[in-house]
Design an enzyme around this catalytic site. Structure first.
Site, PDB file in Angstrom:
ATOM      1  N   LYS B  90     -44.420 -47.676   5.415  1.00 39.52           N
ATOM      2  CA  LYS B  90     -44.496 -46.776   6.714  1.00 39.52           C
ATOM      3  C   LYS B  90     -45.223 -45.540   6.822  1.00 39.52           C
ATOM      4  O   LYS B  90     -45.719 -45.178   7.864  1.00 39.52           O
ATOM      5  CB  LYS B  90     -42.975 -46.567   7.149  1.00 39.52           C
ATOM      6  CG  LYS B  90     -41.898 -47.825   7.447  1.00 39.52           C
ATOM      7  CD  LYS B  90     -42.383 -48.266   8.662  1.00 39.52           C
ATOM      8  CE  LYS B  90     -41.564 -49.461   9.017  1.00 39.52           C
ATOM      9  NZ  LYS B  90     -41.944 -50.402  10.346  1.00 39.52           N
ATOM     10  N   GLU B 112     -38.802 -43.188  16.916  1.00 40.51           N
ATOM     11  CA  GLU B 112     -37.655 -44.140  16.676  1.00 40.51           C
ATOM     12  C   GLU B 112     -37.386 -44.515  15.362  1.00 40.51           C
ATOM     13  O   GLU B 112     -38.204 -44.626  14.570  1.00 40.51           O
ATOM     14  CB  GLU B 112     -37.801 -45.139  17.635  1.00 40.51           C
ATOM     15  CG  GLU B 112     -38.560 -46.621  17.178  1.00 40.51           C
ATOM     16  CD  GLU B 112     -40.118 -46.160  16.766  1.00 40.51           C
ATOM     17  OE1 GLU B 112     -40.451 -45.228  17.125  1.00 40.51           O
ATOM     18  OE2 GLU B 112     -40.574 -47.034  16.002  1.00 40.51           O
ATOM     19  N   SER B 378     -43.289 -54.552   0.751  1.00 42.00           N
ATOM     20  CA  SER B 378     -43.585 -53.296   1.704  1.00 42.00           C
ATOM     21  C   SER B 378     -42.710 -52.369   1.483  1.00 42.00           C
ATOM     22  O   SER B 378     -43.085 -51.061   1.842  1.00 42.00           O
ATOM     23  CB  SER B 378     -43.073 -54.111   3.351  1.00 42.00           C
ATOM     24  OG  SER B 378     -41.980 -54.742   3.421  1.00 42.00           O
TER      25      SER B 378
END
Ligand SMILES: Cc1ncc(COP(=O)(O)O)c(C=O)c1O
Lengths: 257, 394
Positions: B90, B112, B378
């Site tokens: 991210k 968000e 990830s």
């Protein structure tokens, strides 16, 4: 010319008042009764909202009414059933307002045809892009005599407002500020300057101001600058009260002053 | 221009676009007009590359997982996004977007978050740059993800509970969009995946594409070939997969596998397998595949992993699915949890439950012996320890 065009063409010095409310709220069957009551109370045109699960442009009051309406079983299919009766009971212009996804699932062409069949005059779908409207949907809206209403905010560029003016066939929906629904309008020097700037543009279409218009004072200020004003959340809040139906005429009287 | 990339109108085939109310138009349009010029500028590239190297810790290793390879009888490489600062891919996106926001002169950042990974990655870059940060998070997720809420607060972010709708990720996204409508001038919205109105899906994919750019170089060093035979990544909104696929899209001999969360099974009514259960629709500003009722109301998805618990996928994924360029498969909660434990026991790496979905896909594939397979790891599993403990009864 549909009913919306005639209303604005014949308005004279009148301050046009429009009311927004959510179909299927507070009860599934209340939709057309409320329309009739509003017409009898002296409202000039109506915006009937069809609910969506994710109403990003709305504040808490209309979010709540949308959730309740969905729980009550409202959908576009149910709404068009209810509106079959509309033109036997209501004469003022009626617009449908909502988000694009339910319209896409119903089918844009079917949606426009159903609107025409029940006597709806216009549509406000804030998240339908201008580009898509122009390229894909304009002709089907026009074939069915529907005015597609575009929104303008204080941040909308002059060039874009001109484009909106060219594409519009009913009126232009001027937001009092960039905001979600239900925030009270505080008329400041900035808003006055913004309203004056729009007026000075001498647009071809009439203009109605909405979002944050909750009482007589804001209604008057808005209609000093525009042909009409639209009240939504303040009215939807009233629908949450017991005995709302009897309170509607007084609410409208107070708004108009 | 690749047929799999966004066109000049902002669409991937018939998916994508910018389905936004006028209140969002000026901000999104400003971004659309400027994002490419900014991210191609020398000044941006230098700072982006430097931060990815010195702050995030890139390049992330491409680890040849030996015992895992033995088990599946092929060569398995793990792209270690779990080793990034803050523990997931991210941050590649939030670094890119914060630099963009600075160059657009924005003073306030909103985001968000679902599980809190993107919220933490956003709060982190805001602390780094001294910008005000507001993160919207579903009220239910705030309860479920207390450690990440604490991290965000410690970094100085304000965490606001989304109390509307189902009180999870999609509602947090709605609240962030409402905030942006009400703050039209000084605020930038850092979306956490390849979703949202154009240019977000393309912009986020570009920031995440560092994953596949590095992978090509690392494969060349390790195998003598820049391309692998298979690439596997999990899909929530689809950003780690978009970044992992990016530089392989036009190499048609590379098989791309996107793994969605089946939850308790695609037919159980508790699932997040959007390509199976969804139809074309519009949510959060783009046209894509969407889990919804016949009437067009969005259906709340379910997955044991909060990061895959989203009712849509990014428009590029809808397009790759429709064109058949990538294969979309799904993995249940149970399969993912077992794969997470397996990696831990075989390689000493605790994966995020999201990433464990990609690993579980290995069980279902057959390999020809010496094929090269890259799995995007990830994120790390620290945030999921509670879930693992409960599930396995440790
Ligand atoms: C570790 C990890 N992987 C995957 C995802 C899913 O997001 P995306 O599909 O955008 O990569 C998340 C989201 O929170 C995540 O934290």
């Amino acid at each position: 010319m549909n009913r919306i065009n005639r209303l604005f063409a014949d308005k004279g010095s009148k301050r046009i008042l429009s009311i927004y409310y959510t179909a299927g709220y507070p009860t599934l069957e209340s939709t057309v009764d409320i329309a009739e009551t509003l017409e009898n109370a002296g409202v000039d045109f109506l915006e009937i909202g069809f609910p969506y699960s994710d109403p990003v442009a709305d504040g808490p009051v209309i979010q709540h009414s949308s959730e309740a309406a969905l729980r009550n079983g409202m959908s576009l299919g149910v709404l068009f059933e209810q509106l079959k009766d509309l033109r036997r009971r209501v004469n003022i212009p009626v617009l449908l307002m909502g988000y694009v996804n339910p319209v896409l699932q119903y089918g844009v062409e079917s949606f426009c045809k159903s609107c025409k069949a029940v006597g709806v005059d216009g549509v406000i779908v804030p998240d339908l892009p201008m580009y898509e409207y122009e390229e894909r949907y304009r002709s089907v809206f026009e074939e069915n005599g529907l005015s597609n209403i575009f929104l303008v905010t204080p941040q909308t560029s002059e060039e874009r407002i001109r484009k909106i003016d060219d594409l519009s066939t009913g009126f232009i929906y001027l937001l009092s500020s960039s905001a979600t629904t239900g925030k009270n309008l505080s008329v400041s020097e900035n808003t006055e300057a913004y309203f004056s700037r729009i007026r000075a543009m001498q647009l071809k279409n009439p203009v109605a101001i909405g979002f944050g218009i909750s009482g007589h004072h804001a209604f008057t200020r808005a209609t000093d600058h525009a042909d009409g004003a639209i009240v939504g959340s303040a009215f939807v809040k009233l629908l949450g009260e017991t005995d709302y139906s009897r309170k509607i005429p007084q609410f409208i009287r107070q708004l108009k002053g | 221009m690749s047929e799999y990339q966004v066109n000049e109108k902002g669409y991937y085939g018939h998916f994508g676009g910018a389905y936004i109310p006028e209140m969002l138009y000026p901000n999104v349009e400003e971004l659309r007009q400027q994002y490419l010029a900014i991210i191609h500028s020398d000044d941006f590239r230098q700072e982006f590359d430097k931060l990815l190297r010195d702050y995030v810790g890139r390049p992330s290793p491409l680890y040849p997982a030996q015992r895992l390879s033995e088990r599946y009888g092929t060569n398995i490489f793990l792209k270690r996004e779990d080793l990034n600062h803050t523990g997931a891919h991210k941050i590649n996106n939030t670094i890119g977007q914060i630099l963009l926001a600075e160059r657009l002169g924005k003073k306030r950042i909103i985001a968000e978050t679902g599980a809190g990974q993107h919220g933490v990655a956003t709060a982190t870059v805001c602390a780094l740059k001294g910008l005000k940060c507001v993160v919207y998070m579903g009220a239910i997720d705030i309860e479920r993800q207390a450690p990440n809420v604490a991290r965000m607060k410690m970094m100085g972010a304000e965490v606001i509970a989304a109390e509307s709708g189902s009180k999870t990720l999609k509602d947090a996204t709605n609240e962030a969009l409402r905030d942006w409508i009400n703050n039209p001038v000084d605020t930038h919205y850092i979306i956490g995946s390849v979703v949202g109105p154009h240019p977000y899906p393309d912009m986020v994919a570009r920031f995440q594409s560092v994953i596949s750019a590095e992978t090509r170089k690392q494969l060349l060093e390790k195998t003598g070939r820049e391309t692998p035979d298979h690439v596997i990544a999990c899909v929530g909104g689809g950003s780690n997969a978009a970044g992992m696929f990016y530089h392989f899209l036009d190499d048609h001999d590379v098989k791309l596998v996107a793994v969605e969360a089946a939850g308790k099974g695609v037919d159980s009514g508790e699932s997040a397998a959007t390509t199976v259960l969804g139809r074309e629709g519009v949510l959060h500003g783009s046209r894509s595949l969407l889990m919804q009722t016949d009437d067009g109301q969005v259906i709340e998805p379910y997955s044991i992993s909060a990061g895959l618990d989203y009712p849509g996928v990014g428009p590029q994924h809808a397009w790759l699915y429709e064109k058949g360029r990538a294969t979309y498969v799904n993995i249940t909660d149970d399969e993912a949890m077992q794969a997470g434990l397996l990696l831990t026991r075989l390689e000493g790496i605790i994966p995020a439950i999201e990433s464990a979905h990609a690993l579980a896909q290995l069980e279902k594939m057959t390999f020809k012996g010496d094929e090269n397979v890259v799995v995007c790891l990830s994120g790390r599993g620290d945030k999921d320890l509670d879930n693992y403990m409960k599930y396995f009864g440790f």
